[in-house]
Design a protein around this motif. Structure first.
Motif, PDB file in Angstrom:
ATOM      1  N   UNK A 290       0.724  -1.462   0.422  1.00  0.00           N
ATOM      2  CA  UNK A 290       0.057  -0.317   0.035  1.00  0.00           C
ATOM      3  C   UNK A 290       0.998   1.391  -0.096  1.00  0.00           C
ATOM      4  N   UNK A 291       1.451   1.458   0.953  1.00  0.00           N
ATOM      5  CA  UNK A 291       2.884   2.353   0.827  1.00  0.00           C
ATOM      6  C   UNK A 291       3.582   2.609  -0.880  1.00  0.00           C
ATOM      7  N   UNK A 292       3.952   1.220  -0.993  1.00  0.00           N
ATOM      8  CA  UNK A 292       5.000   1.416  -2.548  1.00  0.00           C
ATOM      9  C   UNK A 292       3.845   2.203  -3.215  1.00  0.00           C
ATOM     10  N   UNK A 293       2.491   1.835  -3.376  1.00  0.00           N
ATOM     11  CA  UNK A 293       1.321   2.449  -3.985  1.00  0.00           C
ATOM     12  C   UNK A 293       1.155   3.363  -4.403  1.00  0.00           C
ATOM     13  N   UNK A 294       1.213   3.951  -3.045  1.00  0.00           N
ATOM     14  CA  UNK A 294       0.660   5.134  -2.469  1.00  0.00           C
ATOM     15  C   UNK A 294       1.822   6.561  -3.200  1.00  0.00           C
ATOM     16  N   UNK A 295       2.788   6.196  -3.001  1.00  0.00           N
ATOM     17  CA  UNK A 295       4.096   7.281  -3.176  1.00  0.00           C
ATOM     18  C   UNK A 295       4.273   6.502  -4.906  1.00  0.00           C
ATOM     19  N   UNK A 296       3.527   5.824  -5.296  1.00  0.00           N
ATOM     20  CA  UNK A 296       4.510   5.417  -6.930  1.00  0.00           C
ATOM     21  C   UNK A 296       2.847   6.643  -7.506  1.00  0.00           C
ATOM     22  N   UNK A 297       1.911   7.068  -7.153  1.00  0.00           N
ATOM     23  CA  UNK A 297       0.662   7.200  -7.727  1.00  0.00           C
ATOM     24  C   UNK A 297       1.230   8.396  -7.585  1.00  0.00           C
ATOM     25  N   UNK A 298       1.356   9.217  -5.818  1.00  0.00           N
ATOM     26  CA  UNK A 298       1.397  10.385  -6.141  1.00  0.00           C
ATOM     27  C   UNK A 298       3.273  11.053  -6.720  1.00  0.00           C
ATOM     28  N   UNK A 299       3.821  10.039  -7.327  1.00  0.00           N
ATOM     29  CA  UNK A 299       4.975  10.189  -7.706  1.00  0.00           C
ATOM     30  C   UNK A 299       4.452  11.016  -9.655  1.00  0.00           C
ATOM     31  N   UNK A 300       3.590   9.266  -9.779  1.00  0.00           N
ATOM     32  CA  UNK A 300       2.989   9.820 -10.940  1.00  0.00           C
ATOM     33  C   UNK A 300       2.167  10.961 -11.475  1.00  0.00           C
ATOM     34  N   UNK A 301       1.385  11.299 -10.583  1.00  0.00           N
ATOM     35  CA  UNK A 301       1.074  12.740 -10.265  1.00  0.00           C
ATOM     36  C   UNK A 301       1.211  14.110 -10.757  1.00  0.00           C
ATOM     37  N   UNK A 302       2.183  13.858  -9.789  1.00  0.00           N
ATOM     38  CA  UNK A 302       3.800  14.943  -9.448  1.00  0.00           C
ATOM     39  C   UNK A 302       3.760  15.103 -11.213  1.00  0.00           C
ATOM     40  N   UNK A 303       4.696  14.046 -11.376  1.00  0.00           N
ATOM     41  CA  UNK A 303       4.863  14.711 -12.987  1.00  0.00           C
ATOM     42  C   UNK A 303       3.989  15.405 -13.934  1.00  0.00           C
ATOM     43  N   UNK A 304       2.915  13.980 -13.904  1.00  0.00           N
ATOM     44  CA  UNK A 304       1.867  14.692 -14.825  1.00  0.00           C
ATOM     45  C   UNK A 304       1.774  16.663 -14.471  1.00  0.00           C
ATOM     46  N   UNK A 305       0.688  16.729 -12.803  1.00  0.00           N
ATOM     47  CA  UNK A 305       1.256  18.453 -12.573  1.00  0.00           C
ATOM     48  C   UNK A 305       1.859  18.756 -13.418  1.00  0.00           C
ATOM     49  N   UNK A 306       3.535  18.854 -13.085  1.00  0.00           N
ATOM     50  CA  UNK A 306       5.004  19.839 -13.721  1.00  0.00           C
ATOM     51  C   UNK A 306       4.519  19.609 -15.185  1.00  0.00           C
ATOM     52  N   UNK A 307       4.900  18.256 -15.808  1.00  0.00           N
ATOM     53  CA  UNK A 307       3.998  18.735 -16.725  1.00  0.00           C
ATOM     54  C   UNK A 307       2.922  19.812 -17.791  1.00  0.00           C
ATOM     55  N   UNK A 308       2.258  19.328 -17.370  1.00  0.00           N
ATOM     56  CA  UNK A 308       0.873  20.146 -17.675  1.00  0.00           C
ATOM     57  C   UNK A 308       0.888  21.716 -17.394  1.00  0.00           C
ATOM     58  N   UNK A 309       1.408  22.043 -16.256  1.00  0.00           N
ATOM     59  CA  UNK A 309       1.828  23.195 -15.774  1.00  0.00           C
ATOM     60  C   UNK A 309       2.823  24.020 -16.549  1.00  0.00           C
ATOM     61  N   UNK A 310       4.393  23.043 -17.090  1.00  0.00           N
ATOM     62  CA  UNK A 310       5.349  23.602 -18.367  1.00  0.00           C
ATOM     63  C   UNK A 310       3.695  23.563 -19.603  1.00  0.00           C
ATOM     64  N   UNK A 311       2.694  22.753 -19.301  1.00  0.00           N
ATOM     65  CA  UNK A 311       2.039  22.579 -21.275  1.00  0.00           C
ATOM     66  C   UNK A 311       1.481  23.735 -20.964  1.00  0.00           C
ATOM     67  N   UNK A 312       1.221  24.214 -20.116  1.00  0.00           N
ATOM     68  CA  UNK A 312       0.042  26.087 -19.585  1.00  0.00           C
ATOM     69  C   UNK A 312       1.263  27.057 -19.649  1.00  0.00           C
ATOM     70  N   UNK A 313       2.163  26.991 -19.619  1.00  0.00           N
ATOM     71  CA  UNK A 313       3.199  27.678 -19.482  1.00  0.00           C
ATOM     72  C   UNK A 313       3.726  28.690 -21.290  1.00  0.00           C
TER      73      UNK A 313
END
Length: 68
Positions: A39-62
């Motif tokens: 569960x801990x590994x899955x949560x950390x992995x999901x958070x990392x994927x979401x964070x990278x996606x958010x950074x990519x989206x912010x860069x796209x919008x900029x």
């Protein structure tokens, strides 16, 4: 097939056998994670994927706003 080719094939087999033994040793030490660990590994992995996606989206919008 001459002597050199035979020697090379024997050497490569020896290397592959040693590599297999190392991998097998690691697999014998491995175990299944507990539910809590998984569960801990899955949560950390999901958070990392979401964070990278958010950074990519912010860069796209900029990049969309910059040419204006």
């Amino acid at each position: 097939m001459d002597y050199k080719e035979t020697l090379e094939s024997v050497k490569s087999f020896k290397i592959e056998e040693e590599l297999f033994k190392k991998y097998w040793r690691v697999l014998k030490l491995a175990r299944r994670p507990t539910r809590d660990e998984f569960t801990k590994i899955a949560i950390v992995s999901a958070a990392g994927i979401l964070l990278i996606g958010l950074v990519g989206f912010i860069i796209y919008e900029i990049m969309l706003l910059l040419p204006r």
